[in-house]
Enzyme design. Structure first.
Site, PDB file in Angstrom:
ATOM      1  NE  ARG A   1      -2.723  -1.650   3.189  1.00 57.55           N
ATOM      2  CZ  ARG A   1      -2.852  -2.918   3.560  1.00 57.55           C
ATOM      3  NH1 ARG A   1      -3.454  -3.796   2.776  1.00 57.55           N
ATOM      4  NH2 ARG A   1      -2.381  -3.320   4.731  1.00 57.55           N
TER       5      ARG A   1
ATOM      6  CD  GLU B   1      -1.085 -10.539  17.369  1.00 53.99           C
ATOM      7  OE1 GLU B   1      -1.784 -10.553  18.377  1.00 53.99           O
ATOM      8  OE2 GLU B   1      -1.549 -10.434  16.207  1.00 53.99           O
TER       9      GLU B   1
END
Lengths: 191, 182
Positions: free
Chosen positions: A72, A109
């Site tokens: 992006r 994560e």
């Protein structure tokens, strides 16, 4: 720092940009409210304003490199680079760039990932801007900063359209300034 | 595509700014690397200008860019011609409801997705990618757009690999390219 606290308070463009971003609940997994910038890209005026705000900020800073994080960051970085006369350098996931690369690992994560940059894309002493659509923990941007610094570039600032609450109040990332246009919105009935 | 004789003077610099990398992603393939074009500010500016000059008066309201290198060229064109930009992505990247189109690779298949509601029936679209090889990816993008009633005006690429006959695979869809990598 947020744009509204840094010279653009009350700028109507920021509200329109914020409202053009769609919130998609529970993507990619339960509990995550995903900030979807694809709807911003459908709104020509809001998309143009987004680019213009960054261009106005960076055009006189002697920046010769805009580094955009896949994928992006690719949607915002090139337009900024073209307008300020800088080169665009894509920072990519592993094995996408065809030439010799340097790699920098960063934590997710669960587990780790890697960001790569072409050798020779950036020269020592160049002044660089790092761009992505959103900053959450800052892990990806930190890896981007490390890549550029390893080749002797000076990272002037990191710029994102959206900044998650973890970064509010943090003016710096790895010692580098961070500039963000809007905060995430809550889900509403518009979308 | 511009002819040899009347070639736009900007094209030769664009062509020379593209780096050729042998044996990537595998032996025998000669990879056309546009990242070096992006480092040449004049060549990158000229590339975008060539596309914008061609499309700005064609009433195009949608520029659809194919992941990921189409995301580099598409948005500057969209912004300059007043169109929206629609990313055509690999599976599971777009967060909202999507429509999907499967397409063939050399070995196996892949899937391309577009957000539901990004485009409306009757809109006029340009499809952009950095390069056309076999044309499989561009055909998938065209199908996705046509399924929702969009008229694909043209496909545009920086580079064409003519030996792979992508132009034929596009059939009646026009193709515009800047550089012919024969």
């Amino acid at each position: 720092m947020f744009a509204a606290e840094n010279g653009l308070r009350g700028d109507p463009r920021l509200q329109a940009i914020s409202e053009a971003i769609r919130v998609v609940p529970h993507f990619p997994k339960q509990g995550i409210m995903f900030q979807d910038i694809t709807t911003l890209l459908l709104n020509h005026k809001a998309f143009k304003d987004t680019v213009d705000i960054f261009v106005d900020r960076y055009r006189d800073m002697g920046i010769s490199v805009v580094a955009g994080v896949e994928a992006r960051g690719f949607m915002f970085g090139p337009s900024i680079a073209l307008a300020i006369g800088a080169k665009f350098v894509p920072l990519r996931k592993p094995r996408k760039l065809p030439g010799k690369v340097i790699s920098e690992a960063y934590e997710l994560e669960y587990g780790a990932d890697c960001l790569e940059m072409h050798v020779g894309a950036v020269q020592p002493g160049e002044r660089a801007l790092v761009i992505d659509d959103l900053v959450a923990t800052g892990g990806t941007l930190s890896a981007a900063i490390r890549l550029l610094e390893r080749v002797g570039a000076e990272v002037v600032e990191c710029a994102c359209v959206i900044g998650l609450p973890e970064v509010k109040g943090q003016h710096k990332l790895n010692g580098k300034p961070l500039y963000v246009l809007v905060e995430p919105r809550e889900i509403d009935d518009c979308y | 595509m511009a002819s040899e004789d009347g070639q736009d003077p900007r094209i030769s610099r664009i062509a020379s700014s593209i780096r050729v990398i042998p044996d990537f992603p595998k032996p025998g393939i000669v990879f056309q690397d546009i990242t070096t074009l992006l480092l040449d500010t004049k060549a990158f500016r000229d590339t975008i200008d060539l596309f914008v000059e061609r499309y700005k008066d064609k009433n195009i309201s949608v520029v659809a860019g194919v992941e990921a290198r189409g995301f580099i060229f598409g948005p500057p064109i969209a912004l300059a011609i007043g169109a929206k930009f629609v990313p055509m992505r690999k599976p599971n990247k777009l967060p909202g409801p999507v429509i999907s189109e499967e397409y063939s690779l050399e070995y196996g298949t892949d899937i391309m997705e577009m957000h539901v509601g990004a485009v409306e029936a009757g809109e006029r679209a340009l499809v952009i990618d950095d390069l056309i090889a076999t044309g499989g990816t561009l055909c998938a993008a065209i199908k996705l757009l046509e399924r929702v009633g969009v008229h694909v005006v043209e496909c545009a690429c920086v580079i064409e690999l003519p030996e792979l006959k992508g132009r034929e695979r596009l059939g009646d869809k026009p193709l515009f390219v800047i550089v012919n990598a024969a």
